[in-house]
Design an enzyme around this catalytic site. Structure first.
Site, mmCIF file in Angstrom:
data_model
loop_
_atom_site.group_PDB
_atom_site.id
_atom_site.type_symbol
_atom_site.label_atom_id
_atom_site.label_comp_id
_atom_site.label_asym_id
_atom_site.label_seq_id
_atom_site.Cartn_x
_atom_site.Cartn_y
_atom_site.Cartn_z
ATOM 1 N N ALA A 76 51.258 46.246 110.786
ATOM 2 C CA ALA A 76 51.751 46.145 109.405
ATOM 3 C C ALA A 76 51.261 47.339 108.602
ATOM 4 O O ALA A 76 50.205 47.918 108.888
ATOM 5 C CB ALA A 76 51.284 44.844 108.749
ATOM 6 N N GLU A 107 56.737 40.744 120.802
ATOM 7 C CA GLU A 107 57.745 39.840 120.262
ATOM 8 C C GLU A 107 57.968 40.194 118.798
ATOM 9 O O GLU A 107 57.012 40.549 118.105
ATOM 10 C CB GLU A 107 57.284 38.373 120.300
ATOM 11 C CG GLU A 107 57.357 37.730 121.668
ATOM 12 C CD GLU A 107 56.022 37.780 122.369
ATOM 13 O OE1 GLU A 107 55.006 38.069 121.701
ATOM 14 O OE2 GLU A 107 55.982 37.536 123.591
ATOM 15 N N ASN A 112 63.784 40.467 111.669
ATOM 16 C CA ASN A 112 62.930 41.565 111.189
ATOM 17 C C ASN A 112 63.567 42.926 111.520
ATOM 18 O O ASN A 112 63.110 43.671 112.396
ATOM 19 C CB ASN A 112 61.523 41.449 111.792
ATOM 20 C CG ASN A 112 60.518 42.324 111.065
ATOM 21 O OD1 ASN A 112 60.895 43.232 110.332
ATOM 22 N ND2 ASN A 112 59.246 42.053 111.281
ATOM 23 N N TYR A 119 60.893 49.888 116.574
ATOM 24 C CA TYR A 119 60.641 49.840 118.020
ATOM 25 C C TYR A 119 61.763 50.536 118.792
ATOM 26 O O TYR A 119 61.503 51.246 119.766
ATOM 27 C CB TYR A 119 60.489 48.384 118.480
ATOM 28 C CG TYR A 119 59.382 47.639 117.778
ATOM 29 C CD1 TYR A 119 58.132 48.229 117.573
ATOM 30 C CD2 TYR A 119 59.563 46.344 117.300
ATOM 31 C CE1 TYR A 119 57.114 47.548 116.921
ATOM 32 C CE2 TYR A 119 58.555 45.657 116.637
ATOM 33 C CZ TYR A 119 57.332 46.265 116.450
ATOM 34 O OH TYR A 119 56.333 45.593 115.798
#
Ligand SMILES: CC(C)(COP(=O)(O)OP(=O)(O)OC[C@H]1O[C@@H](n2cnc3c(N)ncnc32)[C@H](O)[C@@H]1OP(=O)(O)O)[C@@H](O)C(=O)NCCC(=O)NCCS
Length: 159
Positions: A76, A107, A112, A119
């Site tokens: 984060a 995961e 999101n 990613y």
């Protein structure tokens, strides 16, 4: 504007936990507890890094190493510091700092979009879905994996 030149990356210490937990709370509807971060620092298989700027801790990443595999458990960035390549830098540091790791997995919540885009930018691909993995949110998790050989070099070229 990106200001990644003012950011540096280092291992997380106990002194970082207040700042890390504050970022955690402002980033997730069901945040990890403060004690979870403390516990992670006590685990030998945990890799915990922070990104630091003049204002202090701007982001963090936590991953678990299992022989030659690594599972990313948490990442984060402070809401005010997003879109400045800090998460990219954390991922790059994690990957480049562990050249023996051949496979990375994680995961991510199906909704999101920012994280999934992050990613994918690094070459992670979708490997499956874990139904209702996030029990409190009642949301599915997307499983994403990255073979080291398929890493796309980030804009900041750390890997
Ligand atoms: C996901 C998160 C970690 C990204 O951190 P960040 O430092 O803002 O990400 P970066 O600046 O390194 O972004 C790199 C790339 O990811 C993608 N990305 C990041 N945020 C995005 C957004 N809000 N929307 C779309 N794509 C996004 C983009 O491709 C971006 O590259 P670009 O800025 O050149 O377009 C951050 O939004 C965050 O802390 N979210 C809350 C916590 C969270 O969801 N963690 C992931 C749990 S699996």
């Amino acid at each position: 504007m990106n200001n990644s030149e003012f950011i540096f990356y280092r291992e997380m210490t106990e002194d970082d936990i207040d700042a890390v937990w504050s970022i955690e709370q402002s980033s997730f509807p069901f945040p990890w507890s403060r004690e979870s971060f403390q516990r992670e620092l006590d685990q030998s298989h945990t890799i915990a890094l922070v990104a630091v700027d003049q204002g202090g801790v701007a982001g963090f990443i936590i991953a678990w190493m299992i022989i030659d595999e690594m599972h990313i458990g948490n990442i984060a960035v402070h809401p005010r510091m997003r879109r400045k390549k800090i998460a990219s830098g954390l991922l790059s540091q994690l990957i480049s700092g562990h050249p023996d790791i051949v496979w990375f997995g994680l995961e991510v919540r199906k909704s999101n979009t920012p994280a999934i885009a992050l990613y994918q930018k690094y070459g992670f691909t979708v490997k499956g879905v874990r139904k209702q993995y996030y029990e409190k949110e009642r949301e599915d998790a997307i499983i994403m994996v990255l073979d080291r050989q398929k890493i796309r070099k980030g804009e900041y070229g750390l890997v």
